[in-house]
Design a protein around this motif. Structure first.
Motif, PDB file in Angstrom:
ATOM      1  N   THR A   1     -18.874 -23.788 -21.430  1.00 46.64           N
ATOM      2  CA  THR A   1     -18.046 -23.713 -20.229  1.00 46.64           C
ATOM      3  C   THR A   1     -16.839 -22.818 -20.491  1.00 46.64           C
ATOM      4  O   THR A   1     -16.609 -22.361 -21.604  1.00 46.64           O
ATOM      5  CB  THR A   1     -17.561 -25.110 -19.805  1.00 46.64           C
TER       6      THR A   1
ATOM      7  N   LEU B   1     -16.113 -19.833 -18.855  1.00 47.54           N
ATOM      8  CA  LEU B   1     -16.387 -18.400 -18.799  1.00 47.54           C
ATOM      9  C   LEU B   1     -15.773 -17.721 -17.585  1.00 47.54           C
ATOM     10  O   LEU B   1     -16.006 -16.544 -17.355  1.00 47.54           O
ATOM     11  CB  LEU B   1     -17.904 -18.158 -18.788  1.00 47.54           C
TER      12      LEU B   1
ATOM     13  N   LEU C   1     -13.945 -14.663 -18.349  1.00 47.76           N
ATOM     14  CA  LEU C   1     -14.514 -13.881 -19.442  1.00 47.76           C
ATOM     15  C   LEU C   1     -15.800 -13.173 -19.057  1.00 47.76           C
ATOM     16  O   LEU C   1     -16.336 -12.402 -19.841  1.00 47.76           O
ATOM     17  CB  LEU C   1     -14.790 -14.800 -20.642  1.00 47.76           C
ATOM     18  N   ALA C   2     -16.307 -13.427 -17.851  1.00 48.25           N
ATOM     19  CA  ALA C   2     -17.558 -12.811 -17.420  1.00 48.25           C
ATOM     20  C   ALA C   2     -17.375 -12.266 -16.009  1.00 48.25           C
ATOM     21  O   ALA C   2     -16.574 -12.762 -15.234  1.00 48.25           O
ATOM     22  CB  ALA C   2     -18.694 -13.837 -17.450  1.00 48.25           C
TER      23      ALA C   2
ATOM     24  N   GLY D   1     -18.925 -16.833 -13.984  1.00 44.73           N
ATOM     25  CA  GLY D   1     -18.043 -17.951 -14.266  1.00 44.73           C
ATOM     26  C   GLY D   1     -18.195 -19.094 -13.278  1.00 44.73           C
ATOM     27  O   GLY D   1     -18.416 -20.245 -13.679  1.00 44.73           O
TER      28      GLY D   1
ATOM     29  N   HIS E   1     -15.462 -22.681 -24.174  1.00 49.21           N
ATOM     30  CA  HIS E   1     -15.272 -21.390 -24.816  1.00 49.21           C
ATOM     31  C   HIS E   1     -13.782 -21.224 -25.117  1.00 49.21           C
ATOM     32  O   HIS E   1     -12.937 -21.418 -24.267  1.00 49.21           O
ATOM     33  CB  HIS E   1     -15.736 -20.263 -23.890  1.00 49.21           C
TER      34      HIS E   1
ATOM     35  N   VAL F   1     -26.058 -21.031 -22.762  1.00 46.05           N
ATOM     36  CA  VAL F   1     -25.038 -20.055 -22.381  1.00 46.05           C
ATOM     37  C   VAL F   1     -25.351 -19.613 -20.951  1.00 46.05           C
ATOM     38  O   VAL F   1     -26.368 -18.944 -20.727  1.00 46.05           O
ATOM     39  CB  VAL F   1     -25.050 -18.838 -23.330  1.00 46.05           C
TER      40      VAL F   1
ATOM     41  N   ALA G   1     -24.706 -17.302 -19.122  1.00 48.38           N
ATOM     42  CA  ALA G   1     -24.460 -15.874 -18.950  1.00 48.38           C
ATOM     43  C   ALA G   1     -25.557 -15.133 -19.686  1.00 48.38           C
ATOM     44  O   ALA G   1     -26.241 -15.692 -20.542  1.00 48.38           O
ATOM     45  CB  ALA G   1     -23.084 -15.494 -19.505  1.00 48.38           C
TER      46      ALA G   1
ATOM     47  N   PRO H   1     -22.035 -15.199 -26.730  1.00 44.35           N
ATOM     48  CA  PRO H   1     -20.923 -14.781 -27.591  1.00 44.35           C
ATOM     49  C   PRO H   1     -21.451 -14.193 -28.902  1.00 44.35           C
ATOM     50  O   PRO H   1     -22.542 -14.540 -29.372  1.00 44.35           O
ATOM     51  CB  PRO H   1     -20.169 -16.092 -27.843  1.00 44.35           C
TER      52      PRO H   1
END
Length: 356
Positions: free
Chosen positions: A11, A13, A16-17, A22, A48, A70, A72, A76
């Motif tokens: 979680t 994100l 970050l995405a 997210g 995360h 993940v 996404a 990572p």
């Protein structure tokens, strides 16, 4: 499974995405919170953070997780625990012109290796699964279609004080169409502006066009297109707005229009349908199956087709009401799809393959 296993869900994100990755992860995790997992499977949240790769008290993730999901398509770096991932799109296969050389080279080089290393791959729609099987040669048993967590797409109604504040902020809007989307090329703002010009010329309507969402590098091309447009004063880009304000805009607009050229799954389409707002969208990828209403779709490559839909939405209240009513019913159908059950089944498939 003979022993208890633990699956982690990544979680945090949201910042970050890109795009809807997210929000997708947040809403999927919320859906799992209401799900009763079967025997032998424990699920834990893995936030995360800057020290990613280690869990509580600095323990490596692989020391207490069997599998990490993940949400996404790019996990990572330096991840040692086995992972499943959600592959949202492979747009570059169909529209390479929408990517700069660096991003396109990364996708072409990295995606095959990432998909090969994944213990399992989740997608939200069959068309993405078909692409993975055809273009990347993944075995069918490695890819599971897990429906979007539609039940968590409903935006909360803002309280009266906030509604009054938004009404004052946007008091000069008048009637308007709404398009919530980042300004990526595939979101097709340029053709929407073409269509909006034709709509304005044909109808004489004073309605405006409001676009929300992050303004990225393609915004310069949009601004250049608008610079000498006869409708430039009626097209507004508000940038990112809070969810409460977005909900107010949805309820206040004439209709939502989504002319995207490619979509793995449209969060704005789900949000509009959930609120009972009339929405028309492109007849591409996942959108026709999501809305299931040919009267509410159009060819996004044809500005005349987009303009015709805008004209009808502005001038035909019965059409707007019919689209809104159908969209509400269809959204309730979508909320009954077994998202959590399908994801649990995907994880169990991955764990069984890893054990074998």
């Amino acid at each position: 499974m003979e022993r208890g296993v633990k699956v982690g869900f990544l979680t945090g994100l949201h910042g970050l995405a890109d795009g809807g990755v997210g929000p997708y992860g947040e809403r999927l995790w919320s859906t799992l919170g209401a799900h009763a997992f079967g025997p032998g499977l424990g699920v834990a949240e893995v936030p995360h953070d800057l020290h990613f790769g280690r869990g509580p008290r600095g323990r490596p993730l692989e020391s207490f997780l069997d599998l990490l999901h993940v949400p996404a398509q790019v996990p990572p770096p330096n991840l040692r625990v086995r992972y499943a991932c959600t592959m949202h799109d492979v747009q570059h296969l169909h529209h390479p012109e929408h990517f700069d050389a660096e991003v396109l080279a990364f996708r072409e080089a990295a995606y095959p290796a990432l998909l090969d290393r994944a213990a399992h791959v989740v997608v939200s729609f069959p068309h993405v699964r078909d692409d993975l099987l055809h273009h990347f040669g993944l075995p069918p048993e490695k890819v599971t279609v897990v429906p979007l967590p539609w039940g968590h797409f409903r935006l909360p109604e803002p309280p009266p004080a906030e509604r009054a504040r938004f009404a004052d902020r946007h008091r000069r809007l008048g009637d308007f169409f709404l398009y919530p989307a980042q300004t990526w090329p595939h979101k097709n703002h340029l053709r929407l502006i073409d269509a909006f010009e034709r709509f304005a010329a044909e109808t004489g309507s004073p309605a405006g066009l409001v676009c929300t969402g992050r303004r990225n590098g393609h915004m310069a091309a949009i601004e250049a297109r608008l610079a000498n447009s006869p409708v430039r004063a009626r097209v507004r880009f508000l940038g990112i707005v809070p969810e409460a304000e977005l909900a107010w805009l949805y309820r206040r607009c004439l209709a939502v229009v989504i002319p995207t050229l490619y979509e793995a799954g449209s969060i704005p389409l789900g949000e509009a349908m959930s609120l009972g707002v009339p929405v028309a969208c492109s007849a591409v990828t996942s959108l026709p199956d999501t809305i299931r209403n040919p009267a509410a779709t159009f060819d996004p490559r044809d500005p005349d087709a987009i303009a015709a839909q805008l004209c009808r939405l502005a001038q035909d209240p019965a059409h707007r009401e019919a689209i809104a009513t159908h969209g509400s019913r269809r959204f309730e159908e979508l909320t009954r799809e077994p998202t959590a059950q399908r994801l649990e089944a995907a994880w169990r498939t991955a764990l069984h393959a890893m054990a074998g």
